[in-house]
Design an enzyme around this catalytic site. Structure first.
Site, PDB file in Angstrom:
ATOM      1  N   GLU A 112      47.618  40.954  38.116  1.00 39.74           N
ATOM      2  CA  GLU A 112      46.228  41.091  37.695  1.00 39.74           C
ATOM      3  C   GLU A 112      45.416  39.897  38.188  1.00 39.74           C
ATOM      4  O   GLU A 112      45.972  38.924  38.716  1.00 39.74           O
ATOM      5  CB  GLU A 112      46.147  41.234  36.166  1.00 39.74           C
ATOM      6  N   HIS A 231      34.954  41.963  30.122  1.00 38.38           N
ATOM      7  CA  HIS A 231      35.841  42.623  31.074  1.00 38.38           C
ATOM      8  C   HIS A 231      34.982  43.249  32.163  1.00 38.38           C
ATOM      9  O   HIS A 231      33.977  43.911  31.872  1.00 38.38           O
ATOM     10  CB  HIS A 231      36.691  43.689  30.390  1.00 38.38           C
ATOM     11  N   ARG A 277      38.396  36.952  35.706  1.00 39.23           N
ATOM     12  CA  ARG A 277      37.489  37.905  35.074  1.00 39.23           C
ATOM     13  C   ARG A 277      36.055  37.399  34.983  1.00 39.23           C
ATOM     14  O   ARG A 277      35.106  38.179  35.150  1.00 39.23           O
ATOM     15  CB  ARG A 277      38.011  38.250  33.673  1.00 39.23           C
ATOM     16  N   HIS A 338      34.800  41.860  25.823  1.00 40.43           N
ATOM     17  CA  HIS A 338      36.216  42.224  25.798  1.00 40.43           C
ATOM     18  C   HIS A 338      37.090  41.322  24.945  1.00 40.43           C
ATOM     19  O   HIS A 338      37.927  41.797  24.184  1.00 40.43           O
ATOM     20  CB  HIS A 338      36.743  42.239  27.234  1.00 40.43           C
ATOM     21  N   ARG A 373      40.132  33.279  29.472  1.00 41.92           N
ATOM     22  CA  ARG A 373      41.513  33.754  29.332  1.00 41.92           C
ATOM     23  C   ARG A 373      42.030  34.345  30.633  1.00 41.92           C
ATOM     24  O   ARG A 373      41.357  35.155  31.272  1.00 41.92           O
ATOM     25  CB  ARG A 373      41.589  34.818  28.229  1.00 41.92           C
TER      26      ARG A 373
END
Length: 540
Positions: A112, A231, A277, A338, A373
């Site tokens: 990811e 997100h 992100r 998110h 994060r």
């Protein structure tokens, strides 16, 4: 009610903790909806851990620190990352069916954004659901755990003792307006995040920041609330609600394109679609504003059809239900609130600054995530800290200090009346969420933040009057909590005079290392839950 351990929330953190302490005392798990209505159940990606010989602990640590943009607690990062493999093995023992390679039998690892290696153990795009189901099955078989669904935690029970505040349980609403006390030696907040503070979110409806709000009202320190992760890819469709398009889709080769099918991420970051992100979300936001379009598109149709259906069965099926065949056409997506990287400030064992009160999972701020994060580190953090908190409780339990024996006043309705028109609550709910989305979103300014603060204080005052004058309801509890959490996010954002990680201000568009500190919020004692002091603290 009375128990040794009161757990508020039934996601991966709460259930993992409950299972680990159940041999040492009685456990009550309170969840305000059904037991499966959690953010864990919606988690698509997986759990990040070093599980391949081509990967290393140092690489995972480096990726986490890079994503956290200078505000991670490096000691915490090393401890959590080092525990990853063991925690995945524990989940396998619990019955979580992580996908394995058919030829080698090894775990099939996804990649990811922000990860330099493939290290995400998954159950296709249903990882959270599989983890939740496995843990719930074990909880239901455990006679020492009492699971209470559809019960709302209203506020914490706190008592001043020797100049220090202790937590010894919570007020719990059972049914309509029936509030009872549940006393406990240890109270653990595992209520998830606060995505419903915003108009658009990938979170379930229960994500109203209850744990953070209750902890703040109890006097606990709250940290880094300005860092709200958006997100990049939430499904944009009038019939879809809170449906996430997993970051793993980009990890498997999907590209972001505009309405004309032109790829655009290379304009913003050399990592393209695999940037972190915060970068991808801001890039999409800028692209939408510059073009005037309502969304961008995520395209994985160039991959093999059978691969797409097997790797992302839930995403394929949901999109197909809505008339989108992702094997043939791109998916319309927009950023959405998110994950809350801030929360109740805890130590290395999950203890808050209020004795007797712990916080785990998204409700807490451990220092792992810093200013942003890293994808799939959240489930890892939840299980690592659940084990650490359980170990602390077992090592420090004392029959001589039973806070559950403290006397407590029963809930008093006084001269409260029933609120006949719920439109009052729904109106304020809408005002808060729109204000937060428009003024405290992906890109911020000091002017907009100050305006949002003024508006939310006025709404919060009105809500407190409702809370005092009417019988409490589940909707009123949630409304009160999102108002308080929204104000904490605003206060922290105003205090940060730079752009870092998830916080981007057009007035302070560069990073400034003299501001490379954590922001700690403390509620000002008194009758106004929206008044805070903001302290800067060096990164631990």
């Amino acid at each position: 009610m009375k128990c040794d351990y009161l757990v508020i929330g039934s996601g991966i953190a709460g259930l993992s903790f409950a299972l680990r302490v159940s041999s040492y005392g009685s456990v009550v798990v309170v969840t305000k909806k059904r037991d499966v209505d959690t953010a864990t159940n919606l988690a698509q990606g997986g759990i990040a851990a070093v599980l391949d010989e081509q990967d290393s602990i140092e690489a995972h640590i480096s990726d986490t620190l890079t994503s956290g943009d200078g505000l991670c607690d490096t000691t915490v990062v090393r401890k959590v990352v080092s525990e990853g493999k063991k925690q995945v093995e524990d989940l396998i023992q619990y019955g979580v069916p992580f996908v394995r390679d058919k030829s080698t039998g090894k775990l099939n690892l996804g990649r990811e954004g922000g990860h330099s290696k493939r290290r995400v153990a998954h159950a296709y795009d249903l990882t959270g659901k599989e983890i939740e189901n496995a843990l719930l099955e074990m909880v239901r078989k455990n006679n020492n755990i009492r699971l209470l669904e559809n019960n709302v935690a209203v506020d914490l029970l706190v008592k001043d003792f020797g100049g220090e505040r202790f937590c010894f349980g919570a007020y719990i609403m059972i049914g309509k307006c029936n509030v009872v006390t549940c006393t406990a030696k240890t109270t653990v907040l595992c209520t998830g995040g606060a995505g419903k503070v915003y108009l658009y979110t990938s979170n379930p409806d229960i994500a109203t920041g209850d744990g953070v709000a209750m902890a703040s009202r109890a006097g606990a320190e709250i940290a880094n609330m300005e860092f709200v992760q958006f997100h990049p890819t939430c499904l944009f469709h009038p019939m879809a609600k809170n449906f996430l398009i997993s970051e793993a889709v980009r990890g498997e080769g999907a590209i972001l394109v505009d309405k004309a099918g032109v790829r655009f991420m290379s304009k913003y970051d050399p990592r393209g679609e695999l940037a972190t992100r915060d970068t991808v979300a801001r890039s999409i936001d800028k692209e939408m504003k510059s073009t005037g379009e309502d969304c961008v598109y995520l395209d994985i149709s160039h991959k093999d059809t059978d691969f797409i259906k097997e790797r992302f069965p839930a995403i394929y099926e949901r999109c197909f239900e809505l008339g989108i065949d992702i094997t043939k056409e791109p998916i319309p997506v927009v950023p959405a609130a998110h994950y809350l990287c801030g929360g109740v400030l805890v130590d290395e064992w999950g203890n808050s600054s209020v004795p007797g009160l712990m916080a785990l999972g998204e409700t807490s701020c451990t220092g792992l995530h810093g200013a942003n994060r890293l994808a799939s580190n959240s489930l890892l953090e939840a299980v690592v800290y659940a084990e650490r908190a359980a170990h602390y409780c077992m090592e420090n339990s004392s029959s001589d200090d039973d806070r559950s024996e403290y006397t407590v006043d029963s809930w008093s309705h006084g001269e409260a009346d029933y609120l006949e028109e719920e439109i009052i609550i729904s109106h304020d709910w809408d005002l808060i969420r729109r204000t937060m989305w428009n003024y405290v979103g992906i890109v911020r300014s000091t002017k907009r933040l100050l305006l949002a603060k003024k508006r939310l204080i006025a709404i919060a005052k009105e809500i407190e009057n409702h809370y005092i004058n009417y019988f409490v309801s589940a909707n009123m509890v949630e409304l009160r909590n999102i108002a308080h959490v929204g104000l904490m996010i605003i206060e922290s954002a105003i205090a940060r005079k730079e752009s870092r990680g998830l916080h981007f201000s057009i007035d302070y568009s560069e990073k400034d290392d003299k501001h490379k500190t954590w922001h700690i919020l403390e509620r000002v004692p008194g009758d106004s839950p929206w008044k805070f002091t903001v302290k800067q603290r060096a990164v631990r």
